[in-house]
Design a protein around this motif. Sequence first.
Motif, PDB file in Angstrom:
ATOM      1  N   ARG A 196       1.057  -1.652  -0.298  1.00  0.00           N
ATOM      2  CA  ARG A 196       0.078   0.476  -0.086  1.00  0.00           C
ATOM      3  C   ARG A 196       0.714   1.024   0.056  1.00  0.00           C
ATOM      4  O   ARG A 196       0.404   2.083  -1.266  1.00  0.00           O
ATOM      5  N   ASN A 246       0.588   5.552  -8.418  1.00  0.00           N
ATOM      6  CA  ASN A 246      -0.905   5.152  -8.341  1.00  0.00           C
ATOM      7  C   ASN A 246      -1.169   6.565  -7.878  1.00  0.00           C
ATOM      8  O   ASN A 246      -1.657   6.368  -6.800  1.00  0.00           O
ATOM      9  N   ASN A 252      -4.613   7.410  -7.035  1.00  0.00           N
ATOM     10  CA  ASN A 252      -5.608   6.288  -7.261  1.00  0.00           C
ATOM     11  C   ASN A 252      -6.301   6.002  -8.378  1.00  0.00           C
ATOM     12  O   ASN A 252      -7.705   5.433  -7.882  1.00  0.00           O
ATOM     13  N   TYR A 254      -5.922   3.523  -9.697  1.00  0.00           N
ATOM     14  CA  TYR A 254      -6.469   1.519 -10.367  1.00  0.00           C
ATOM     15  C   TYR A 254      -6.230   1.019  -8.537  1.00  0.00           C
ATOM     16  O   TYR A 254      -5.732   0.980  -7.735  1.00  0.00           O
ATOM     17  N   ARG A 255      -6.452  -0.082  -8.332  1.00  0.00           N
ATOM     18  CA  ARG A 255      -7.485  -0.281  -7.140  1.00  0.00           C
ATOM     19  C   ARG A 255      -6.734  -2.106  -7.039  1.00  0.00           C
ATOM     20  O   ARG A 255      -5.661  -1.496  -5.958  1.00  0.00           O
ATOM     21  N   SER A 256      -6.170  -2.648  -8.129  1.00  0.00           N
ATOM     22  CA  SER A 256      -5.700  -3.535  -8.065  1.00  0.00           C
ATOM     23  C   SER A 256      -3.722  -3.638  -8.099  1.00  0.00           C
ATOM     24  O   SER A 256      -4.132  -2.897  -9.146  1.00  0.00           O
ATOM     25  N   ASP A 272      -5.087  -5.737  -3.486  1.00  0.00           N
ATOM     26  CA  ASP A 272      -5.646  -4.894  -3.941  1.00  0.00           C
ATOM     27  C   ASP A 272      -5.686  -3.533  -2.965  1.00  0.00           C
ATOM     28  O   ASP A 272      -6.187  -3.906  -1.920  1.00  0.00           O
ATOM     29  N   LEU A 273      -5.611  -2.572  -3.003  1.00  0.00           N
ATOM     30  CA  LEU A 273      -5.562  -1.419  -2.121  1.00  0.00           C
ATOM     31  C   LEU A 273      -6.523  -1.263  -1.380  1.00  0.00           C
ATOM     32  O   LEU A 273      -6.661  -0.556  -0.133  1.00  0.00           O
ATOM     33  N   GLN A 274      -7.729  -1.976  -1.996  1.00  0.00           N
ATOM     34  CA  GLN A 274      -9.262  -1.567  -0.647  1.00  0.00           C
ATOM     35  C   GLN A 274      -9.312  -2.586  -0.519  1.00  0.00           C
ATOM     36  O   GLN A 274     -10.437  -3.281   0.578  1.00  0.00           O
ATOM     37  N   ASP A 275      -9.217  -3.935  -0.283  1.00  0.00           N
ATOM     38  CA  ASP A 275      -9.157  -5.504  -0.097  1.00  0.00           C
ATOM     39  C   ASP A 275      -7.835  -6.343   0.700  1.00  0.00           C
ATOM     40  O   ASP A 275      -8.117  -6.110   0.059  1.00  0.00           O
TER      41      ASP A 275
END
Length: 178
Positions: free
Chosen positions: A35, A42, A45, A47-49, A107-110
């Motif tokens: 992260r 990134n 932000n 891109y998420r993965s 994944d940045l959010q999961d």
Amino acid sequence: MPDRLITLCYRKIIDATATRPWDKLVWGDSYTEFRLQAQNFNPENRYRSFGEMLHYVPGAERLHFLVSGAVTGYVQQLSERMPDIFNNLGRQFLRFNRFQFELINSDLQDKSKHQVAVNFVSTTLRWHDTVGQLLLVSDAAPAAAPGGEVLTHLVQLQAFLSIYSIQTPETDAPANAG
């Protein structure tokens, strides 16, 4: 069968289902470092993965190396003993002399989607024979015991453990006729 020199590679995959303390530490700290390092690739932000970054951001493959620093100390804790690989007596015997860290997915959010691999490459072994499903191996340059006895190990090839390299003894080249 002549003795051959081999190295083995063990690919240890670590994900959210990890239960061992060492695995959990590697998983958690590599996610935190991912992260942190992902911000450089990134900043908006977009891109998420990790996969998206690899696909769209030039140089994102450097994340493997950049995140590896977070796990180097944990690998050193292993004292060059390959984890999870035991001989047929249940003893951990296989030494490694190098490793490579790899991000598989993240994944940045999961956090639950974070998955990494540590590939351990063994020191050189002498492969004497195959006994059923087991490889009969010894250190490549074993210390000779009294009577010329060489201590050996029987190890089973299993999921994520394979022969990484093989070297056969050189034979004399045939003499030139003529």
